[in-house]
Motif scaffolding. Structure first.
Motif, mmCIF file in Angstrom:
data_model
loop_
_atom_site.group_PDB
_atom_site.id
_atom_site.type_symbol
_atom_site.label_atom_id
_atom_site.label_comp_id
_atom_site.label_asym_id
_atom_site.label_seq_id
_atom_site.Cartn_x
_atom_site.Cartn_y
_atom_site.Cartn_z
ATOM 1 N N ALA A 118 8.906 1.608 -13.478
ATOM 2 C CA ALA A 118 8.097 2.512 -12.663
ATOM 3 C C ALA A 118 6.944 3.086 -13.477
ATOM 4 N N LYS A 119 5.838 3.331 -12.785
ATOM 5 C CA LYS A 119 4.711 3.995 -13.429
ATOM 6 C C LYS A 119 4.949 5.510 -13.466
ATOM 7 N N GLY A 120 5.653 6.019 -12.464
ATOM 8 C CA GLY A 120 5.985 7.439 -12.421
ATOM 9 C C GLY A 120 7.383 7.710 -12.963
ATOM 10 N N GLU A 125 0.813 -1.218 0.000
ATOM 11 C CA GLU A 125 0.000 0.000 0.000
ATOM 12 C C GLU A 125 0.848 1.272 0.000
ATOM 13 N N GLY A 126 1.953 1.276 0.743
ATOM 14 C CA GLY A 126 2.676 2.517 0.983
ATOM 15 C C GLY A 126 3.934 2.692 0.161
ATOM 16 N N THR A 127 4.817 3.551 0.674
ATOM 17 C CA THR A 127 6.067 3.904 0.002
ATOM 18 C C THR A 127 7.232 3.149 0.611
ATOM 19 N N TRP A 163 9.227 -4.696 -4.568
ATOM 20 C CA TRP A 163 7.933 -4.541 -5.232
ATOM 21 C C TRP A 163 7.123 -3.571 -4.374
ATOM 22 N N SER A 164 6.916 -2.360 -4.851
ATOM 23 C CA SER A 164 6.301 -1.330 -4.028
ATOM 24 C C SER A 164 5.145 -0.660 -4.768
ATOM 25 N N ASN A 165 4.014 -0.571 -4.089
ATOM 26 C CA ASN A 165 2.881 0.119 -4.706
ATOM 27 C C ASN A 165 3.137 1.615 -4.772
ATOM 28 N N ILE A 223 13.724 -3.192 -9.082
ATOM 29 C CA ILE A 223 12.755 -2.334 -8.404
ATOM 30 C C ILE A 223 11.550 -2.170 -9.320
ATOM 31 N N THR A 224 10.373 -2.536 -8.801
ATOM 32 C CA THR A 224 9.126 -2.374 -9.549
ATOM 33 C C THR A 224 8.169 -1.574 -8.682
ATOM 34 N N THR A 225 7.608 -0.488 -9.241
ATOM 35 C CA THR A 225 6.745 0.375 -8.440
ATOM 36 C C THR A 225 5.654 1.009 -9.286
ATOM 37 N N ASN A 226 4.493 1.230 -8.634
ATOM 38 C CA ASN A 226 3.421 1.997 -9.262
ATOM 39 C C ASN A 226 3.588 3.493 -9.029
ATOM 40 N N GLY A 227 4.624 3.874 -8.279
ATOM 41 C CA GLY A 227 4.924 5.279 -8.049
ATOM 42 C C GLY A 227 6.147 5.704 -8.838
#
Length: 501
Positions: free
Chosen positions: A231-233, A175-177, A191-193, A209-213
């Motif tokens: 990364a998504k961002g 959920e977090g950073t 793996w970070s949301n 590193i895989t992230t939605n941020g």
């Protein structure tokens, strides 16, 4: 006249005796009928329980004894316990069932009937549930143990690596950073949301590193990413100081990719990627597979009754907890939930010869101290579990959550001395942990908070199980063949409530 009076008195006495005998005969006949009806009702309940694994039918009848029995599932998303079958619809339990109510009416001689409503928890778990180092944290988390070995899943809140901390395993922040501190080492993937950031010195990630941020990492102190970033961002690898930093893999972003001059980045760069980062497994699957396990004093098996169990918590008890643990035999279940005082357990210089679970009630504090030399007899991989019962099985937002029953007072867990590497230790607390660990140990951490836990030792995850209380808690989200999903296990628990009428 005397004879007549004596005859009348005798007649009255005889009549009273006859009436009493007839009343007793009738009462015994009624009791016999009701007893037979109760036994018949329980027989019908047992028939229904025997079919629960497959549950091909929900209604059962019998004639010898005579019973009429129906199964009622109690719906999910509540967690509260039903007291009867009133208002429920007959059916088979499913993975979204909380409790099962079995209503059974038995009939005895003379038409006597007894109806019972028996309530059982319906347990839904994975055969290989991801356990790892930590499977549940609520709110923010900073590692309290300096060196974790095993995958770490943070279900809620932000994750911050402590200074000089090491995680040997994959990190999943659902959920977090994620933030990396000075000399933080991740020997695995992240793996970070949420966002992944670091302005600290010399963080090292030996994986992807895989992230939605977004990703923002400075070169401060010689940062190292021995893998790729998706990364998504935005991806921003910035300059800070003159020390050279490096990333060995590719850089892929749905937005921009920026790399400073102090970074060595030989891999391909793909800004404005048309695809979102791919999570394997998905965060949704991880959220479902790592639900909090509500543990209390049920489903552990036969409990110790040879002496009053609360006496074991007194000073200089005989036998002592240590002597029971070091006596070979079957699993030892020490249920302290009937004891009024805090549960303080100290094990020192013990050779563990059996599997052991010690259980505290929700309303007290649990204090555990492991010291001296604690060995695992014949390296048999024995298990020692310390369980502070969850105070409620109530659900929040459709899933079980930790419920501390002692006013949110952290339990205490101290580890020192020397502990056998084959011995598996599990500490379970819905109240969080404080304490100090200076000795390395293996097993399972299962708690919602270790912020106040301090350790300079290495904690190594080890798979543990105690059926039917819980199935296997593993240490890896992924195996050689990919995600270790296991199979969904559904079964009925121990009787927790029953009405008779």
């Amino acid at each position: 006249m005397t004879i007549v009076i004596v005859m009348l008195v005798g007649f009255v006495i005889a009549s009273l005796i006859a009436a009493s005998v007839l009343f007793t005969i009738r009462a015994n006949a009624t009791n016999k009928g009701q007893t037979q009806a109760f036994i018949a009702a329980e027989s019908g309940r047992d028939v229904a329980m025997a079919t629960m694994a497959s549950c091909s039918a929900t209604h059962f009848t019998g004639t010898d004894p005579t019973y009429d029995t129906t199964i009622y599932p109690y719906p999910d998303n509540t967690g509260d316990r039903p007291t009867s079958s009133n208002g429920l619809t007959a059916g088979c339990p499913t993975s979204s069932t909380d409790y099962v109510v079995i209503k059974s009416t038995g009939t005895g001689t003379g038409g006597s009937t007894v109806t019972i409503d028996s309530v059982y928890p319906w347990q839904v778990t994975y055969s290989q549930q991801p356990g790892g180092v930590v499977t549940y944290f609520s709110g923010g988390f900073t590692a309290g143990v300096a060196h974790y070995t095993g995958d770490l899943v943070l279900r809620d809140g932000n994750w911050a690596c402590n200074i000089d901390g090491t995680l040997t395993g994959d990190l999943y922040v659902l959920e977090g950073t994620t933030s990396l501190s000075n000399n933080c080492v991740i020997n695995g993937d992240i793996w970070s949301n949420g966002n992944v950031t670091s302005n600290s010195q010399a963080p090292k990630v030996y994986g992807d590193i895989t992230t939605n941020g977004y990703v923002s990492i400075s070169s401060n102190g010689g940062a190292l990413i021995d893998g790729s970033i998706s990364a998504k961002g935005n991806i921003n690898l910035s300059d800070q100081g003159s020390t050279q930093a490096s990333i060995t893999g590719s850089l892929t972003s749905r937005n921009s990719v920026t790399v400073g001059t102090t970074w060595t980045a030989p891999g391909t760069r793909t800004p404005n990627s048309p695809s979102d980062p791919v999570f394997d497994p998905t965060l949704t699957w991880l959220k479902a597979a790592t639900k909090w396990i509500d543990l209390d004093n049920t489903n552990w098996g036969a409990k110790y009754t040879a002496t009053p169990v609360c006496n074991l918590l007194n000073n200089n008890p005989s036998p002592s907890i240590g002597s029971l643990v070091s006596t070979a035999g079957g699993p030892l279940v020490l249920d302290f939930t009937a004891c009024t005082s805090a549960v303080k357990i100290s094990l020192s210089n013990v050779n563990v010869k059996r599997d052991v679970v010690m259980i505290a009630k929700p309303s007290v504090r649990m204090e555990v101290a492991l010291s001296g030399t604690i060995t695992d007899d014949a390296a048999a991989k024995h298990q020692v579990l310390f369980v502070h019962s969850d105070s409620s099985r109530a659900y929040t937002n459709g899933e079980p959550v930790p419920n501390c029953g002692n006013g949110n007072q952290n339990d205490k867990f101290d580890v020192s001395g020397s502990i056998s590497s084959t011995l598996r230790v599990m500490i379970y607390s819905a109240c969080g942990l404080t304490g100090t660990a200076t000795s390395s140990f293996s097993g399972q951490f299962y708690t919602n908070d270790t912020t106040h836990m301090h350790a300079d030792a290495t904690y190594t995850c080890a798979s543990m199980s105690w059926s039917p209380a819980f199935d296997q808690l593993g240490c890896k989200i992924k195996g050689e063949g990919g995600v270790i999903e296991g199979s969904l296990v559904q079964r009925i628990g121990e009787l927790v409530y029953q009405t008779e009428r």
